[in-house]
Enzyme design. Structure first.
Site, PDB file in Angstrom:
ATOM      1  N   GLY A   1       0.816  -1.204   0.000  1.00  0.00           N
ATOM      2  CA  GLY A   1       0.000   0.000   0.000  1.00  0.00           C
ATOM      3  C   GLY A   1       0.851   1.255   0.000  1.00  0.00           C
ATOM      4  N   CYS A   2       0.237   2.380  -0.357  1.00  0.00           N
ATOM      5  CA  CYS A   2       0.987   3.633  -0.504  1.00  0.00           C
ATOM      6  C   CYS A   2       1.446   4.187   0.837  1.00  0.00           C
ATOM      7  CB  CYS A   2       0.171   4.654  -1.286  1.00  0.00           C
ATOM      8  SG  CYS A   2      -1.503   4.936  -0.670  1.00  0.00           S
TER       9      CYS A   2
END
Length: 328
Positions: A137-138
């Site tokens: 995920g970012c």
């Protein structure tokens, strides 16, 4: 074994969103990539460049409605969270086909999970041998890259306090009240305080390096009034000085060509449109402050996916990713 002199033939499922658009852009300029097909249920038959308008003149590809697994070496899954797991259950890709999933569906380890967690700076050797990769995920990427050197040294002894702000593209392409221009412009807000879904993968990675770490990760995510980028600030207890912290970080990232420890306090524009991570350290009265910055759509999504592709197929990990920041 893939011939290193032969282009990597690629298909994309879920090609209409922001991450797919950035992925297509990167693959079209990649010296060893051949984008064979892009699938989209909503845009089938339409020109890819009509949906991703920044690609006008760069490709004549149209979205397809069927999957030709035999025509590709690598499949990128850019579908929504929950949909990748369904896709893998409903389809039987050829035994040699490699898959990189950009959703959250396969990021957490379990006995039946065949996917390797795709944070390059953590799992580089395993990713070179992987058939299936779960792209991180970012927020998780920015936060983990700020903490992994400390975990490697067994130096996380206390709670970690995290404040991070992301651009509107982090919410995806579908319109929602919090991504609408009239709401987002000139506005900032907190969401999912202490409960963000990326905390699970962050904790998993920290314990991979420092198994006994059980302290709280106090994470306050924020929505910013800009389109792309993540700035995370973290602090935790630290009894040593700044040069000792810098030595840990430099050693940990010695083989990471796109992670940079910078002496000056960085700003977000330095990473937008790049696959870089910028890290800055300061020590204040027994606390280590870490600033971590990435582009949420590149190092936080599509750029990291290409980085994983490069490792999978024996290429230098920054191939096709030496991009200039959109600074002006």
């Amino acid at each position: 074994m893939h011939n290193p002199n032969t282009p990597i033939r690629i298909g994309i499922v879920g090609g209409a969103g922001y991450t797919a658009g950035e992925l297509i852009r990167l693959l079209l300029i990649h010296p060893m990539a051949e984008l064979v097909w892009v699938h989209s249920k909503s845009q089938s038959g339409q020109l890819v460049a009509c949906t991703h308008r920044d690609l006008l003149g760069d490709t004549a590809l149209r979205f397809c409605e069927t999957f030709d697994f035999e025509a590709i070496d690598l499949l990128f899954l850019c579908v929504g969270h929950g949909e990748a797991e369904v896709f893998m259950a409903q389809n039987t890709p050829p035994a040699a086909l490699r898959v990189i999933d950009l959703s959250q569906d396969f990021r957490l380890h379990s006995p039946d999970n065949r996917f390797v967690y795709g944070l390059v700076e953590l799992n580089r050797p395993a990713l070179r041998e992987a058939q299936y990769i779960a792209n991180p995920g970012c927020f998780a990427t920015a936060i983990q890259l700020a903490l992994l050197p400390l975990a490697q040294a067994g130096a996380l002894h206390d709670e970690v306090h995290i404040h991070a702000i992301t651009g509107s593209t982090g919410a995806g392409q579908k319109l929602s009240p919090s991504s609408h221009f009239s709401w987002r412009n000139s506005n900032v807000s907190v969401y999912k305080a202490f409960e963000h879904q990326h905390l699970a993968e962050i904790g998993q990675s920290l314990r991979q390096l420092q198994p006994g770490f059980q302290k709280a990760l106090n994470f306050i995510p924020m929505r910013g009034n800009f389109t792309r980028g993540i700035m995370a600030t973290l602090y935790t207890h630290w009894e040593a000085d700044r040069p000792e912290a810098e030595a840990l970080f430099k050693a940990f990232y010695a083989d990471s060509p796109q992670v940079h420890l910078v002496a000056q306090n960085p700003d977000l524009k330095q990473v937008v449109n790049t696959n870089k991570t910028l890290l800055h350290l300061e020590v204040h009265q027994g606390k280590l402050l870490i600033i971590s910055m990435i582009d949420n759509l590149l190092k936080g999504a599509s750029g990291q996916a290409v980085q994983n592709m490069n490792l999978m197929f024996g290429l230098p990990e920054d191939t096709g990713l030496r991009l200039k920041a959109a600074y002006f």
